[in-house]
Scaffold this motif. Structure first.
Motif, short mmCIF file in Angstrom:
data_model
loop_
_atom_site.label_atom_id
_atom_site.label_comp_id
_atom_site.label_asym_id
_atom_site.label_seq_id
_atom_site.Cartn_x
_atom_site.Cartn_y
_atom_site.Cartn_z
N GLY A 935 29.50 62.96 105.73
CA GLY A 935 28.73 63.18 104.51
C GLY A 935 27.42 63.89 104.78
O GLY A 935 26.59 64.03 103.88
N GLN A 936 27.22 64.33 106.04
CA GLN A 936 25.97 64.99 106.40
C GLN A 936 26.04 66.49 106.13
O GLN A 936 27.10 67.11 106.25
CB GLN A 936 25.65 64.76 107.89
N GLN A 937 24.89 67.06 105.81
CA GLN A 937 24.80 68.52 105.61
C GLN A 937 24.86 69.20 106.97
O GLN A 937 24.13 68.83 107.89
CB GLN A 937 23.50 68.87 104.89
N LYS A 938 25.74 70.17 107.13
CA LYS A 938 25.91 70.88 108.39
C LYS A 938 25.09 72.17 108.42
O LYS A 938 24.57 72.57 109.46
CB LYS A 938 27.39 71.25 108.60
N ALA A 939 25.01 72.83 107.25
CA ALA A 939 24.30 74.11 107.22
C ALA A 939 23.86 74.42 105.80
O ALA A 939 24.42 73.93 104.82
CB ALA A 939 25.18 75.24 107.73
N LYS A 940 22.82 75.28 105.70
CA LYS A 940 22.33 75.77 104.42
C LYS A 940 22.29 77.29 104.51
O LYS A 940 21.64 77.85 105.41
CB LYS A 940 20.94 75.20 104.14
N LEU A 941 23.06 77.94 103.60
CA LEU A 941 23.18 79.40 103.64
C LEU A 941 22.32 80.00 102.54
O LEU A 941 22.58 79.82 101.36
CB LEU A 941 24.64 79.82 103.45
N THR A 959 35.74 82.41 106.88
CA THR A 959 34.84 83.13 105.98
C THR A 959 34.67 82.35 104.68
O THR A 959 35.63 81.76 104.16
CB THR A 959 35.38 84.54 105.66
N LEU A 960 33.45 82.36 104.15
CA LEU A 960 33.17 81.76 102.85
C LEU A 960 32.67 82.86 101.92
O LEU A 960 31.80 83.65 102.30
CB LEU A 960 32.12 80.66 102.96
N ALA A 961 33.26 82.93 100.74
CA ALA A 961 32.80 83.90 99.73
C ALA A 961 32.00 83.15 98.67
O ALA A 961 32.31 82.01 98.33
CB ALA A 961 33.98 84.60 99.08
N SER A 962 30.97 83.81 98.15
CA SER A 962 30.15 83.21 97.09
C SER A 962 29.83 84.25 96.03
O SER A 962 29.63 85.43 96.33
CB SER A 962 28.84 82.64 97.68
N VAL A 974 31.44 81.20 108.62
CA VAL A 974 31.32 79.75 108.52
C VAL A 974 30.74 79.13 109.80
O VAL A 974 29.94 78.19 109.76
CB VAL A 974 32.69 79.13 108.18
N LYS A 975 31.12 79.66 110.94
CA LYS A 975 30.66 79.07 112.21
C LYS A 975 29.17 79.28 112.43
O LYS A 975 28.44 78.38 112.82
CB LYS A 975 31.45 79.67 113.37
N THR A 976 28.70 80.52 112.18
CA THR A 976 27.30 80.84 112.47
C THR A 976 26.39 80.65 111.27
O THR A 976 25.16 80.54 111.41
CB THR A 976 27.17 82.30 112.92
N GLY A 977 27.00 80.65 110.05
CA GLY A 977 26.18 80.53 108.85
C GLY A 977 25.52 81.84 108.45
O GLY A 977 24.70 81.88 107.54
N GLN A 978 25.87 82.94 109.17
CA GLN A 978 25.27 84.23 108.89
C GLN A 978 26.04 84.99 107.80
O GLN A 978 27.26 84.85 107.68
CB GLN A 978 25.24 85.09 110.16
N GLN A 979 25.31 85.81 107.06
CA GLN A 979 25.94 86.65 106.03
C GLN A 979 26.65 87.81 106.73
O GLN A 979 26.07 88.50 107.56
CB GLN A 979 24.87 87.19 105.06
N LYS A 980 27.93 88.00 106.39
CA LYS A 980 28.73 89.07 106.98
C LYS A 980 28.72 90.34 106.13
O LYS A 980 28.74 91.45 106.65
CB LYS A 980 30.18 88.61 107.15
#
Length: 1153
Positions: A935-941, A959-962, A974-980
């Motif tokens: 239930g913990q936050q892993k990352a904030k994008l 990959t995460l799309a928003s 998703v792994k690095t939290g960086q925008q691709k």
């Protein structure tokens, strides 16, 4: 002539080149052509490499062959190939591939050719090969078309064959037998299909245009002899008068009956349109002439004066005078406006059979005589001066009764038809006979000039119609088809169509150029002019031309009551607000109030001096308004039945009246092209709304009373601002008169009904026509496919969830329970459970099979915007306006965890494919990744500059799309939290993003009303899907990735082909369920052999005619299957009606049922 014959002889010699070819080689060549998608057959066959491959392919089909035999066979095949190639080269530039060989000029040479080739199997196989080549090589289309014509002429067996995609043009296939053939995808242009047998044929996606056919809509019409036919000036309507005492109006294009005018007590012998087409005159054996309003289909006037049968009526060219001829031996001239007799022309002692004005209106010709064997008297034609009433000339020559006269368009020639079997042409100036046209073998009943004056048509007791060349006096054509005497003939204004009326009770339309019959009209339907629901929606009232009102049970469809009392047509019915009283307005000039429960008449309100067209109760039910042809509006006290007020101002008939919701204003629409607003209390006119260019048929206030809608004969709907009287919008789309407009209860949608046979729904705010699937009544916020792709779930602002069958497009279930908007729906991985999140702060779980609610998950303190199942189906995540994400145990319905961190509403949640990570998007402009177990936050994008509305993991989870209100889509590692990547293109907020199952495509839906497809690897836009007329809230791929579903604020769900980007229309939806009603023989699809075709057999048509032996070829299509496509004749008439009458099955119609 000799040269032409030699060319035909050369054609036979060309065909002779294949007389020793192995017939199996043709099928092998076609198979390879199709596999390799060959378009230039001659070029392909001329290539040595291709020849070798063909030879090898054919040789592979021969088993147990020695090497010596193989080499010898190679040689034979090679020689056959060369012969076929040489024949194709010669035919390509031969006139056989240039001209129509079915024309009359080729008839004799064709017979000679047939005699030479009819017994040679190889040549017949070559000709079938040429027919199939039309689907492959457009350079040989006419040659293939002529080949098919000759095959039909030789009566070669063409049954049970595959003719898919063939292209046939400029030929005749009269009498062809295509029983059980597959003609799907075929294209016919300018082909005569008269008498062909299409029983059990498969006709999918055909394009048959400019067809010629003897039989078209052969619908038996009047119930007795048709005595007279007449075209309207615009050519769109035919009027007919009959011995059955009725007049009927017919739609020329569709062949459907538009109206039936009753009133005469005896047979109707003559009908005639006024020059403006608005009035129809009729003359009858009841001694009366009647004038009819064509649009309203009502009697305007009855002209009395004649003391015996009226045989002929005709308008003067200016429309002001009507002339009539009668058995009372007189001609009378009538003033059309006043209905008064202007003059009575006497001068003979026998019956007057026909009257006709000259084109300038100054001269009147008429005929008379006696058919009595004992009165061999004056068989005359007389010409009168209309102004002076004096006889100008008397034309003698006929030896028996003259039945019909007609002026040529220039007024110089008069034609006459007589019982002496002759037609005569007269010089109007000199009175001398110019020509005598012989040919009919019995009396001539009707003559008519074509509009250009070059052709004369005549109808006779000998059952034939003949066309004559006016200059030469020679017969041009003989039109056969009627089975009894022809009483009347008339040309359409453009001269292309001839109408005929006959004692066989039919009206037929003929193509003047070809001499082919175009249509035969029939139909007897009782017109319903008004329908109205009771306030509770359980009862429907209808008013009809049959003088009755009927009450119907809406649920069962059964008639509850029949209210009799009116003595003429009922034009309008309206329930009182409490549903206890029904008001009706009629052509009998009365309004009647009825007790709905007992069906008894409560009151009769008299006062109007003409037909009542519209009645309407005030919102409080105390006042009834009525509009009439007497140009007045009257207000009535419902309790006392007394007239309260009379509102004058309109200068023509009032067609529609409507109270505003507050009851203070009354709107009226009139034939004077204006809408007027009236103050109900004072009876004074408040405003006059101008803009329509023709009659206003219907007016309706919006529920808030601020907008008035109007529908008109000018084909437009207009929206008006009630306060200012200004036009707010003009809604175009209907192709004919608008008869009725009505607002939806929320005022957002306007419905309209038109003579174009369509009902349309309009968005009141935008003025756009809306496309709407049946179902939701408000915005669709979320759509989701079931895991098997067969079901689509949708959630809407109408508080309902609906389940749709993806294949048929039909609604399977409606899930009710939520008390507010549904924002998100999601299927469990096994497809058995559906989760929904709503503004009512609850999450609900539904059993997909039963549609029952399984559980209600409470805990959130505000709207739930998003729900998502974990991949194993055990956990449900939800995101809410209360800024929290919650995880729920699906089995127990208990909350497992609450994830806090976002500082604003959570709009979207999504599990990673492995179920270990949850992504969330929020109005706080951030995306957060959560560890599901802890239930913990892993990352904030961070990166978006506005609210995030949607997040979605790619299928591989990397990959995460928003999608965001900042109009951008972003892809994240998703792994690095960086925008691709950042995907720009939308011009407004992005509401939804979804990956395709293969992860290569991303779909997005936006407030810019578009859906866009993106290439995930390159970040480039692949396609833009337009069609929605409002915000796109949700997009979702089907599990196979072939279909994309979208839900929108326009209240529609649309399905899109993901590959092509085209919308899948409801008419394109899979027909498998329909075709399940058909059996499919499992046969090979070889194009040149009997019994080798995939075709569908309609189970209901167990017995069909496979061969009809008849003196006259009869068109047959019993059990033919038609899907989409076009079947249009040379006059633009859709022949699907004819196919249906012949027993064909239109699959689109079956789907609707």
């Amino acid at each position: 002539m000799k040269g032409s014959f030699q060319v035909k002889e050369a054609l036979a010699d060309i065909f002779d080149q294949v007389k020793d070819v192995d017939i199996h080689i043709f099928g092998a060549i076609l198979e390879i052509f199709r596999i390799e998608q060959v378009q230039d057959s001659i070029g392909y066959l001329s290539n040595m490499g291709n020849q070798r491959r063909l030879e090898s392919k054919i040789l592979q089909q021969v088993e147990n062959i020695t090497q010596v035999d193989k080499e010898q066979k190679f040689s034979v095949i090679g020689n056959d190939m060369k012969q076929i190639t040489d024949v194709l080269k010669k035919l390509k530039y031969h006139e056989f591939n240039q001209k129509d060989f079915s024309s009359e000029e080729n008839e004799e040479s064709n017979l000679n050719l047939i005699q030479r080739i009819k017994d040679n199997k190889q040549i017949l196989e070559l000709m079938q090969f040429l027919v199939h080549l039309t689907s492959i090589d457009e350079a040989l289309i006419q040659g293939g078309s002529n080949s098919l014509h000759l095959l039909v002429q030789m009566k070669v067996d063409l049954r049970i064959k595959n003719f898919e995609n063939i292209i046939i043009q400029n030929t005749s296939l009269i009498g062809a037998n295509f029983v059980s053939c597959n003609l799907s995808g075929s294209q016919f242009k300018n082909v005569n299909i008269s008498g062909i047998n299409l029983n059990r044929a498969q006709l999918f996606n055909c394009k048959w245009r400019e067809l010629r056919i003897h039989e078209l809509n052969q619908l038996h019409g009047h119930s007795n002899y048709v005595r007279s036919v007449y075209f309207s000036p615009d050519g769109n309507t035919i009027a007919s008068g009959s011995l059955d005492k009725s007049i009927r109006l017919w739609d020329v294009k569709t062949g459907q009956q538009k109206a039936k005018l009753d009133g005469h007590d005896q047979q109707v012998k003559s009908v005639c349109f006024s020059p403006d087409g608005n009035t129809l005159a009729s003359g009858s054996d009841d001694n009366s002439i009647r004038l009819w309003d064509v649009k309203r289909r009502k009697l305007i006037a009855k002209l009395d004066g004649h003391t015996s049968c009226i045989n002929s009526v005709v308008y003067s060219p200016d429309g002001n005078t009507l002339a009539s001829g009668s058995d009372d031996q007189s001609i009378r001239l009538w003033d059309v406006k006043t209905g008064q007799q202007k003059a009575k022309l006497d001068g003979h002692s026998y019956n007057v059979y026909s009257v006709c004005f000259s084109p300038d209106g100054n001269t009147l010709a008429y005929t008379g005589g006696s058919r009595s064997l004992f009165l061999q008297g004056d068989n005359f034609i007389r010409i009168w001066d209309v102004k002076t009433g004096q006889q100008k000339a008397k034309l003698d020559g006929h030896t028996s009764c003259i039945n019909s006269v007609s002026f040529s368009p220039d007024g110089n020639t008069l034609a006459s038809g007589s019982d002496d079997q002759s037609i005569r042409l007269w010089d109007v100036k000199t009175g001398q006979e110019k020509a005598k046209l012989d040919g009919h073998v019995l009396q001539v009943n009707s003559v008519c000039f074509s509009p250009d004056g070059n052709t004369l048509a005549s109808g006779s007791y000998d059952m034939s119609i003949r066309l004559w060349d006016v200059k030469t006096g020679q017969q041009k054509a003989k039109l056969d088809g009627h089975t009894s005497c022809i009483n009347s003939v008339g040309y359409s204004p453009d001269g292309n169509t001839l109408a005929s009326g006959c004692n066989d009770e039919s009206i037929r339309l003929w193509d003047v150029k070809t001499g082919q019959q175009k249509t035969k009209l029939d139909g007897h339907t009782s017109t319903v002019y008004s329908v109205c629901f009771s306030p509770d929606g359980n009862t429907l009232a209808s008013g009809s031309d049959d003088k009755s009102i009927r009450l119907w049970d809406v649920k069962t469809g059964q008639q509850k009551a029949k209210l009799d009392g009116h003595t003429s047509c009922i034009n309008s019915v309206c329930f009182s607000p409490d549903g206890n009283t029904l008001a009706s307005g009629s052509d009998d000039k009365s309004i009647r109030l009825w007790d709905v429960k007992t069906g008894q008449q409560k009151a009769k309100l008299d006062g109007h001096t003409s037909c009542i067209n519209s009645v309407c109760f005030s919102p409080d039910g105390n006042t009834l308004a009525s509009g009439s042809d007497d140009k007045s509006i009257r207000l009535w006290d419902v309790k006392t039945g007394q007239q309260k007020a009379k509102l004058d101002g309109h200068t023509s008939c009032i067609n529609s009246v409507c109270f505003s919701p507050d009851g203070n204003t009354l709107a009226s629409g009139s034939d004077d092209k204006s809408i007027r607003l009236w103050d109900v209390k004072t009876g004074q006119q408040k405003a006059k709304l101008d803009g329509h260019t023709s009659c206003i048929n219907s007016v309706c206030f919006s529920p808030d009373g601020n907008t008035l809608a109007s529908g008109s004969d000018d084909k437009s709907i207009r929206l008006w601002d009630v306060k200012t009287g200004q036009q707010k919008a003009k809604l175009d789309g209907h192709t004919s008169c608008i008869n009725s407009v009505c607002f939806s209860p929320d005022g957002n949608t306007l419905a309209s009904g038109s003579d174009d046979k369509s009902i349309r729904l309009w968005d009141v705010k935008t003025g756009q026509q809306k496309a709407k699937l049946d179902g939701h009544t408000s915005c669709i916020n979320s759509v989701c496919f079931s895991p098997d792709g067969n079901t689509l779930a949708s959630g809407s602002d109408d508080k309902s969830i609906r389940l749709w069958d993806v294949k048929t497009g039909q609604q399977k279930a409606k899930l009710d329970g939520h008390t507010s908007c549904i924002n998100s729906v999601c299927f469990s991985p096994d497809g058995n459970t559906l989760a929904s999140g709503s503004d009512d702060k609850s999450i609900r779980l539904w059993d997909v099979k039963t549609g029952q609610q399984k559980a209600k998950l409470d805990g959130h303190t505000s709207c739930i915007n998003s729900v998502c199942f974990s991949p194993d189906g055990n956990t449900l995540a939800s995101g809410s306006d209360d800024k929290s994400i919650r995880l729920w145990d699906v089995k127990t319905g208990q909350q497992k965890a609450k994830l806090d961190g976002h500082t604003s509403c959570i709009n979207s949640v999504c599990f990673s494919p492995d179920g270990n990570t949850l992504a969330s998007g929020s109005d706080d402009k951030s995306i957060r990744l959560w560890d599901v177990k802890t239930g913990q936050q892993k990352a904030k994008l961070d990166g978006h500059t506005s609210c995030i509305n949607s997040v979605c993991f790619s299928p591989d989870g990397n990959t995460l799309a928003s999608g965001s209100d900042d109009k951008s889509i972003r892809l994240w590692d998703v792994k690095t939290g960086q925008q691709k990547a950042k995907l720009d293109g939308h011009t407004s907020c992005i509401n939804s993003v979804c990956f395709s199952p293969d992860g290569n495509t991303l779909a997005s839906g936006s407030n810019d009303k578009s859906i866009r497809l993106w290439d995930v690897k390159t970040g480039q836009q692949k396609a833009k899907l337009d069609g929605h007329s409002d915000y796109v809230r949700s997009v979702c791929f089907s599990p196979d990735g072939n279909t994309l579903a979208s839900g929108s604020d326009d209240k529609s769900i649309r399905l899109w082909d993901a590959k092509t980007g085209q919308e899948i229309k409801s008419s394109d939806i899979n027909y498998k369920d329909i075709l399940a009603q058909f059996t499919i023989p499992l046969q090979q699809n070889c194009p040149l052999q009997e019994g080798t075709i995939n075709f569908l057999i309609f189970q209901a048509s167990n017995y069909i005619t496979t061969l009809l032996i008849s003196q006259q070829a009869i068109f047959q299509a019993q059990g033919a299957l038609i899907l989409k496509g076009e079947f249009i004749n040379q006059s633009g008439i859709d022949l699907k009606t004819l196919f249906k009458q012949k027993g064909s099955c239109i699959l689109e119609d079956l789907k609707k049922k």
